[in-house]
Scaffold this motif. Structure first.
Motif, short mmCIF file in Angstrom:
data_model
loop_
_atom_site.label_atom_id
_atom_site.label_comp_id
_atom_site.label_asym_id
_atom_site.label_seq_id
_atom_site.Cartn_x
_atom_site.Cartn_y
_atom_site.Cartn_z
N ILE A 52 0.77 -1.17 0.02
CA ILE A 52 -0.17 -0.04 -0.15
C ILE A 52 0.86 1.19 -0.11
CG2 ILE A 52 -1.53 1.34 1.23
CD1 ILE A 52 -2.89 -1.19 2.27
N PHE A 53 1.90 1.22 1.00
CA PHE A 53 2.72 2.42 1.06
C PHE A 53 3.49 2.59 -0.23
CE2 PHE A 53 1.50 2.38 5.50
CZ PHE A 53 1.40 3.90 5.77
N GLY A 54 4.07 1.58 -0.62
CA GLY A 54 4.94 1.44 -1.78
C GLY A 54 4.27 1.97 -3.03
N GLY A 55 3.12 1.51 -3.27
CA GLY A 55 2.11 1.87 -4.36
C GLY A 55 1.90 3.60 -4.10
N GLY A 56 1.47 3.90 -2.79
CA GLY A 56 1.47 5.48 -2.83
C GLY A 56 2.41 6.16 -3.22
N PHE A 57 3.45 5.70 -2.86
CA PHE A 57 4.83 6.47 -3.08
C PHE A 57 5.09 6.55 -4.69
CE2 PHE A 57 6.36 5.58 1.22
CZ PHE A 57 6.42 6.77 1.62
N VAL A 58 4.96 5.41 -5.37
CA VAL A 58 5.08 5.37 -6.75
C VAL A 58 3.90 6.26 -7.59
CG1 VAL A 58 4.81 3.88 -8.60
CG2 VAL A 58 5.93 3.03 -6.85
N ILE A 59 2.84 6.23 -7.03
CA ILE A 59 1.62 7.06 -7.66
C ILE A 59 2.05 8.68 -7.30
CG2 ILE A 59 -0.65 7.90 -7.47
CD1 ILE A 59 -1.56 5.02 -6.96
N ALA A 60 2.38 8.86 -6.25
CA ALA A 60 3.13 10.51 -5.82
C ALA A 60 4.16 10.89 -6.59
CB ALA A 60 3.33 10.19 -4.18
N SER A 61 5.04 9.94 -6.88
CA SER A 61 6.32 10.28 -7.65
C SER A 61 5.99 10.65 -9.08
CB SER A 61 7.21 9.13 -7.54
OG SER A 61 6.80 8.15 -8.38
N PHE A 62 5.02 10.13 -9.58
CA PHE A 62 4.41 10.70 -10.85
C PHE A 62 3.96 11.94 -11.12
CE2 PHE A 62 3.87 5.87 -11.72
CZ PHE A 62 4.95 5.91 -12.95
N PHE A 63 3.26 12.45 -9.92
CA PHE A 63 2.82 14.00 -9.77
C PHE A 63 3.55 15.10 -9.35
CE2 PHE A 63 -1.11 11.00 -9.53
CZ PHE A 63 -1.47 11.60 -10.66
#
Length: 55
Positions: A43-54
């Motif tokens: 969950i946190f890894g996916g959140g960081f990946v998504i946040a890095s795109f923005f």
């Protein structure tokens, strides 16, 4: 090491202890705890990946 870094390390260790004792109070098996930990990492890894795109 500065005083502030020492305080931060002690506080992080204390929070880790509190989180571990709260998890232990549920009396789950090791396999269930590892499964839950991997889910939270995902969950946190996916959140960081998504946040890095923005950013």
């Amino acid at each position: 090491m500065t005083n502030m870094a020492t305080i931060s390390i002690v506080a992080l260790i204390a929070w880790l202890f509190f989180a571990g004792s709260a998890l232990a109070s549920f009396k789950l098996g090791w396999s269930k705890m590892i499964q839950m930990a991997l889910i939270w990492v995902a969950i946190f890894g996916g959140g960081f990946v998504i946040a890095s795109f923005f950013m």
